[in-house]
Motif scaffolding. Sequence first.
Motif, mmCIF file in Angstrom:
data_model
loop_
_atom_site.group_PDB
_atom_site.id
_atom_site.type_symbol
_atom_site.label_atom_id
_atom_site.label_comp_id
_atom_site.label_asym_id
_atom_site.label_seq_id
_atom_site.Cartn_x
_atom_site.Cartn_y
_atom_site.Cartn_z
ATOM 1 N N LYS A 17 -1.800 11.137 -14.218
ATOM 2 C CA LYS A 17 -1.992 10.878 -15.002
ATOM 3 C C LYS A 17 -3.668 10.214 -15.343
ATOM 4 O O LYS A 17 -4.327 9.737 -16.365
ATOM 5 N N LYS A 48 -0.897 -2.577 -8.053
ATOM 6 C CA LYS A 48 -1.540 -1.969 -9.458
ATOM 7 C C LYS A 48 -1.866 -3.370 -10.408
ATOM 8 O O LYS A 48 -2.834 -2.793 -11.404
ATOM 9 N N THR A 53 -4.806 2.217 -9.043
ATOM 10 C CA THR A 53 -4.424 3.330 -9.480
ATOM 11 C C THR A 53 -3.804 4.309 -8.426
ATOM 12 O O THR A 53 -2.321 5.147 -8.902
ATOM 13 N N LYS A 84 6.767 4.675 -6.199
ATOM 14 C CA LYS A 84 6.213 5.837 -6.762
ATOM 15 C C LYS A 84 7.096 4.816 -8.368
ATOM 16 O O LYS A 84 6.340 4.978 -9.127
ATOM 17 N N ARG A 85 8.349 6.156 -7.862
ATOM 18 C CA ARG A 85 8.552 5.572 -8.625
ATOM 19 C C ARG A 85 9.406 4.139 -9.750
ATOM 20 O O ARG A 85 9.751 3.581 -11.002
ATOM 21 N N THR A 87 6.712 1.537 -9.623
ATOM 22 C CA THR A 87 5.795 1.018 -9.893
ATOM 23 C C THR A 87 5.060 2.274 -11.250
ATOM 24 O O THR A 87 3.713 1.864 -12.320
ATOM 25 N N GLY A 88 4.741 3.790 -11.092
ATOM 26 C CA GLY A 88 4.460 4.650 -11.584
ATOM 27 C C GLY A 88 2.874 5.230 -11.013
ATOM 28 O O GLY A 88 2.031 5.721 -11.772
#
Length: 262
Positions: A17, A48, A53, A84-85, A87-88
């Motif tokens: 993203k 975060k 990012t 990662k899952r 927090t994105g």
Amino acid sequence: MNQQSNEIKPIRLELGKIGLGAGEFQLIAGPCSVENREQVLRIAQAVKAAGATILRGGAFKPRSSPYTFQGLREHGIELLLAAKRATGLAIVTEITELGQLPLFTDVDIIQVGARNMQNFELLRELSHSQKPILLKRGMGNTLEELLLSAEYLLAGGNQRVILCERGIRTFEHSTRYTLDISAVPVLKSLTGLPVIVDPSHGTGFSHLVGSMALAATAAGADGLMIEVHDNPAAALSDGQQSLTPEQFLVLAEQVRKIRAVL
Ligand code: PEP
Ligand code: MN
């Protein structure tokens, strides 16, 4: 190394993203080593919240001494993927050997560390991957050698290369390495690839990280990689150069101010 900067077109890398380079700046932050599930989740959420990012964290750790913490290895990657899952955040972690590559399928950016910058077999193999590669400058390597290592990736078909200045060995002992801030404008005069700076390994001391991070930002870096730990004194590696989440929050705000001036 005598091309003129006005011939160079900055490259923007798509990282899921987010973008990196050509005016897009990213903060990469996280612990030196992934230590356990709670540690990496807490730090991921904190960085975060401060504006990072990309989450960093070592799973395969290249340590000078075999008697120090060597990393959680495969399990460390699993914990990064859990963060990662949750927090994105995109994740970056270091590969130290070709056979590890299948473990990196869901890793967003593969790091090639300073000690492997001239592991040409590793670079050759990674050149066939389409994963972004964060290539760190070897502590005893020139910028020309860094660019030649990047060329292994580019020539083999992987155009998604991020260059990272992380300090070089000099006669100076008051810092762990000597952070070569001039690497940023020099590299940018020679390549359009994004250039980031790691002032954590570059200085070795948390009290020096902020000023060097700001200097690197002012010099035109496309991003920073910063080690953050919520209990630096108890960190299993590189605690003395790790910022607390609170210190990282302050620094991230200062970096945004420098960016706004630029
Ligand atoms: C790291 O970023 O975890 C690391 C080991 O850095 P370097 O390769 O620059 O020493
Ligand atoms: Mn470290």
